[in-house]
Write an enzyme that holds these catalytic residues in place. Structure first.
Site, PDB file in Angstrom:
ATOM      1  CB  CYS A 108      -0.916  -0.020   1.220  1.00 53.04           C
ATOM      2  SG  CYS A 108      -1.841   1.510   1.424  1.00 53.04           S
ATOM      3  CB  CYS A 120      -0.534   2.631   4.129  1.00 49.27           C
ATOM      4  SG  CYS A 120      -1.971   1.906   3.365  1.00 49.27           S
ATOM      5  CG  ASP A 121       3.209   1.211   4.428  1.00 52.32           C
ATOM      6  OD1 ASP A 121       2.779   1.747   5.464  1.00 52.32           O
ATOM      7  OD2 ASP A 121       2.999   0.018   4.144  1.00 52.32           O
TER       8      ASP A 121
END
Ligand code: NAP
Length: 307
Positions: free
Chosen positions: A132, A135-136
């Protein structure tokens, strides 16, 4: 608790089915155990859903949820374990908290990211391996990152990551992308992205965190190393079909739910399916369209039961 319609899955298909079912004045619940919005919440920018301009997947999911709830559907944050047909217009939906009854079901469980299938992939999840970018990617400010895959997800992610990371590599097993030309063109013009064509990642290495990738050129068989701090894996999706299998609906050889395209009805009367789990073109707009058909068919199914 009794409902007219239970929708399993709270991505764009599930939320749209919830919106339309509630608008048909049916008592409606959308069950979603994870993040409401599903796969789109992993998408940084959505540029090809008409009418919204460019917005984040999180924002679109939040808007869809709000509209669905305002129309009268209930979003239930429970994990559905089993769907059972008890008779015509009679279904049980079992969760870890109890059993719910309904007259019709819409399965919108979507699809999940596929893994590369190499051993070291699991060892480094959360230690430099991610599925992701939304997200990261911020964790890799000024670092070196590889994105594996050649589809739209990999290309969109690489473009997002390149804004944050120092260097971004796309590692693709062929010499042309599967993703759209529109994105491929943006990639080719981005000086911070380098594409390694015809290349497989055979191993991910590091002491505790990802440090390097072992690569193999599929044409020359040459093996090399690439120093990276992070790896984003975008090698496609696989249908989330466990509940569909359990209730006994027919699946394609790839595991997608077979539906009648005019009604979104599965092989079991009263069970409809919509969105990525049916395996049509994986687009938000398609998922939304299928959900509109599915919920309209579910409404007609209930009306017929009353005759
Ligand atoms: P995808 O289109 O299926 O692409 C998967 C990519 O991973 C392909 O390039 C494939 O290579 C590669 N791959 C698969 N298995 C691999 C392996 N074991 N090792 C190395 N590479 C591997 O998947 P996706 O990008 O996740 O997209 C899924 C669907 O969502 C697609 O239909 C896509 O169009 C859609 N989507 C749309 C948008 C948008 O419209 N904005 C955004 C994201 C996703 P090959 O090319 O050689 O097969």
């Amino acid at each position: 608790m009794k409902y007219d319609v239970i929708i399993v899955g709270g991505g764009p298909a599930g939320l749209t089915a919830g919106l339309y079912s509630a608008r048909h004045k049916l008592k409606t619940a959308v069950f979603e155990e994870g993040v409401v919005g599903g796969q789109i919440t992993l998408t940084t920018y959505i540029e090809n859903y008409p009418g919204t301009g460019s917005l984040s997947g999180m924002e679109l999911a939040a808007r869809m949820k709000k509209q669905t709830e305002e129309m009268g559907a209930t979003v239930v944050k429970e994990h559905v374990i089993e769907i059972k047909k008890r008779g015509e217009g009679k279904f049980n939906v079992k969760t870890e908290r109890g059993t719910y009854e309904c007259k019709t079901i819409i399965i919108a469980t979507g699809a999940a990211h596929r893994k590369l299938g190499i051993k070291s992939e699991d060892d480094f999840v959360g230690k430099g391996v991610s599925f992701c970018s939304t997200c990261d990617a911020p964790l890799f400010q000024d670092k070196t990152v590889a994105v594996i895959g050649g589809g739209n997800s990999a290309l969109e992610s690489a473009l997002y990551i390149a804004d944050i990371a120092k260097e971004t590599y796309i590692i693709h097993r062929r010499n042309e992308f599967r993703g759209e030309e529109y994105l491929a063109e943006k990639i080719s013009k981005n000086a911070k992205i380098e594409v390694l064509w015809d290349t497989l990642v055979t191993e991910i290495k590091g002491k505790t965190m990802v440090e390097k990738l072992i690569l193999k050129n599929v044409k020359t068989c040459k093996v090399s190393e690439l120093k990276v701090d992070g790896v984003f894996i975008y090698v496609g999706v696989t249908p989330l079909n466990q509940l569909a299998k359990g209730v006994g609906v027919e699946l394609s050889d790839k595991g997608f739910i077979e539906v009648d395209w005019d009604t979104q009805q599965t092989s079991i009367p009263g069970v409809f399916a919509a969105g990525d789990v049916t395996g049509r073109l994986l687009q938000i707009g398609v998922a939304v369209g299928e959900a509109i058909i599915a919920s309209t068919s579910a409404y007609k199914y209930i009306k017929n039961l009353q005759k």
